[in-house]
Write an enzyme that holds these catalytic residues in place. Structure first.
Site, mmCIF file in Angstrom:
data_model
loop_
_atom_site.group_PDB
_atom_site.id
_atom_site.type_symbol
_atom_site.label_atom_id
_atom_site.label_comp_id
_atom_site.label_asym_id
_atom_site.label_seq_id
_atom_site.Cartn_x
_atom_site.Cartn_y
_atom_site.Cartn_z
ATOM 1 N N PHE A 1 0.849 -1.188 0.000
ATOM 2 C CA PHE A 1 0.000 0.000 0.000
ATOM 3 C C PHE A 1 0.887 1.241 0.000
ATOM 4 O O PHE A 1 1.700 1.439 0.908
ATOM 5 C CB PHE A 1 -0.925 -0.008 1.222
ATOM 6 C CG PHE A 1 -1.901 -1.153 1.217
ATOM 7 C CD1 PHE A 1 -3.149 -1.007 0.624
ATOM 8 C CD2 PHE A 1 -1.563 -2.385 1.781
ATOM 9 C CE1 PHE A 1 -4.051 -2.069 0.598
ATOM 10 C CE2 PHE A 1 -2.461 -3.442 1.756
ATOM 11 C CZ PHE A 1 -3.709 -3.291 1.163
ATOM 12 N N VAL B 1 2.241 -1.821 4.514
ATOM 13 C CA VAL B 1 1.996 -0.396 4.375
ATOM 14 C C VAL B 1 3.347 0.314 4.342
ATOM 15 O O VAL B 1 4.197 0.090 5.201
ATOM 16 C CB VAL B 1 1.162 0.107 5.582
ATOM 17 C CG1 VAL B 1 0.953 1.601 5.511
ATOM 18 C CG2 VAL B 1 -0.172 -0.623 5.646
ATOM 19 N N CYS B 2 3.536 1.172 3.358
ATOM 20 C CA CYS B 2 4.811 1.885 3.230
ATOM 21 C C CYS B 2 5.001 2.865 4.387
ATOM 22 O O CYS B 2 4.156 3.724 4.632
ATOM 23 C CB CYS B 2 4.856 2.657 1.917
ATOM 24 S SG CYS B 2 6.222 3.819 1.858
ATOM 25 N N ILE B 3 6.112 2.745 5.049
ATOM 26 C CA ILE B 3 6.327 3.557 6.258
ATOM 27 C C ILE B 3 6.451 5.053 5.948
ATOM 28 O O ILE B 3 5.888 5.887 6.655
ATOM 29 C CB ILE B 3 7.545 3.045 7.080
ATOM 30 C CG1 ILE B 3 7.598 3.735 8.445
ATOM 31 C CG2 ILE B 3 8.861 3.219 6.332
ATOM 32 C CD1 ILE B 3 8.436 3.028 9.466
ATOM 33 N N ALA C 1 3.068 6.282 5.085
ATOM 34 C CA ALA C 1 2.169 6.149 6.232
ATOM 35 C C ALA C 1 2.417 7.237 7.272
ATOM 36 O O ALA C 1 1.483 7.865 7.762
ATOM 37 C CB ALA C 1 2.327 4.770 6.867
#
Lengths: 142, 119
Positions: free
Chosen positions: B39, B77-79, B82
């Site tokens: 994501f 989820v891409c940090i 995010a």
């Protein structure tokens, strides 16, 4: 982090990645986040074509001044892509080819030339670019 | 076939996440493997536990989490994306994990196909 990191074995695999930048640098976040994805991918030593098309050509235009819109001017960061490309070109042991491409039609329609960009680019016509795109294994755009 | 999936939009403004969800579900039903769903951009909003759509509407955050746990799909989820959007461990929905952008490149290399959903 609570959950364990899942890793896939990618050793010895080199694929052809293409990153297609289609949008103006400011106004939406796509340009910045594609740039972040490209920079991280360098560590994996994959082939990559970084392409600028449509308003995406403005991302690498020289002389950006973002003071009035209060946005971070990240155009200098594209220099790191150029550096990664140079490193890969010079290192004979590294099987990694990076190309930085501007679509000719998009550039000309906006009154730009190759001298207007912050990095050296290959200017390629859309028909030829389509052929290069067809050769790719992974295409990520923004 | 081994698929990697990239979801580039949030669960409400665009249909991209719905389409990705249905693709993943159908692929698994057909016996394919989905190695990872990554994501990125506003796609990270798909992992916001605080998201509370109206009760007569689909709840993609929950649906993704359930699909992930049920079929052992790695939902990442891409940090970087995010953090700037306020998705952190505290409000991360069940079934998701937060990790780096390298996970996108990695699944691109490891999977037979990376399918991108978004504008």
């Amino acid at each position: 982090m609570a959950e364990t990191e899942i890793e896939f074995d990618t050793a010895g695999i080199t694929k052809k990645f293409m990153y297609v930048n289609r949008k103006a640098p400011y106004g939406t976040i796509y340009a910045l986040e594609v740039l972040e994805a490209v920079l991280i991918s360098a560590a994996f030593e994959q082939h990559a074509c970084i392409v600028f098309i449509d308003d995406g050509v403005y991302q690498i235009k020289k002389g950006q001044n973002t003071d009035a819109v209060n946005m971070k001017n990240f155009s200098k960061t594209y220099g790191i892509i150029a550096m990664e490309k140079e490193d890969a070109d010079e290192d004979e042991d590294m099987d990694m080819v990076w190309r930085i491409i501007v679509e000719k039609e998009s550039m000309e329609a906006r009154g730009l030339t190759a001298d207007d960009f912050v990095i050296d680019v290959e200017v390629i016509a859309s028909t030829e670019l389509a052929a290069i795109m067809a050769e790719q294994e992974i295409v990520i755009s923004g | 076939m081994k698929f990697g999936i990239l979801v580039n939009e949030g669960p409400f403004t665009h249909q991209a996440s719905d389409s990705a969800y249905h693709f993943v579900k159908a692929a698994i039903e057909k016996g394919h493997q989905v190695m990872r769903v990554f994501f990125y951009y506003d796609g990270v909003y798909n992992a916001n536990k605080l998201s509370a759509p109206q009760s007569d509407d689909r709840n993609l955050v929950k649906m993704w989490g359930e699909l992930g746990s049920e079929h052992n799909v790695d939902l990442v989820v891409c940090i970087a994306a995010a953090l700037r959007r306020g998705i952190v461990e505290d409000n991360l929905a069940d079934g998701f994990r937060i990790s780096g952008l390298g996970q996108l490149t990695e699944v691109g290399i490891a999977a037979d196909r990376l399918v991108v959903f978004g504008d």
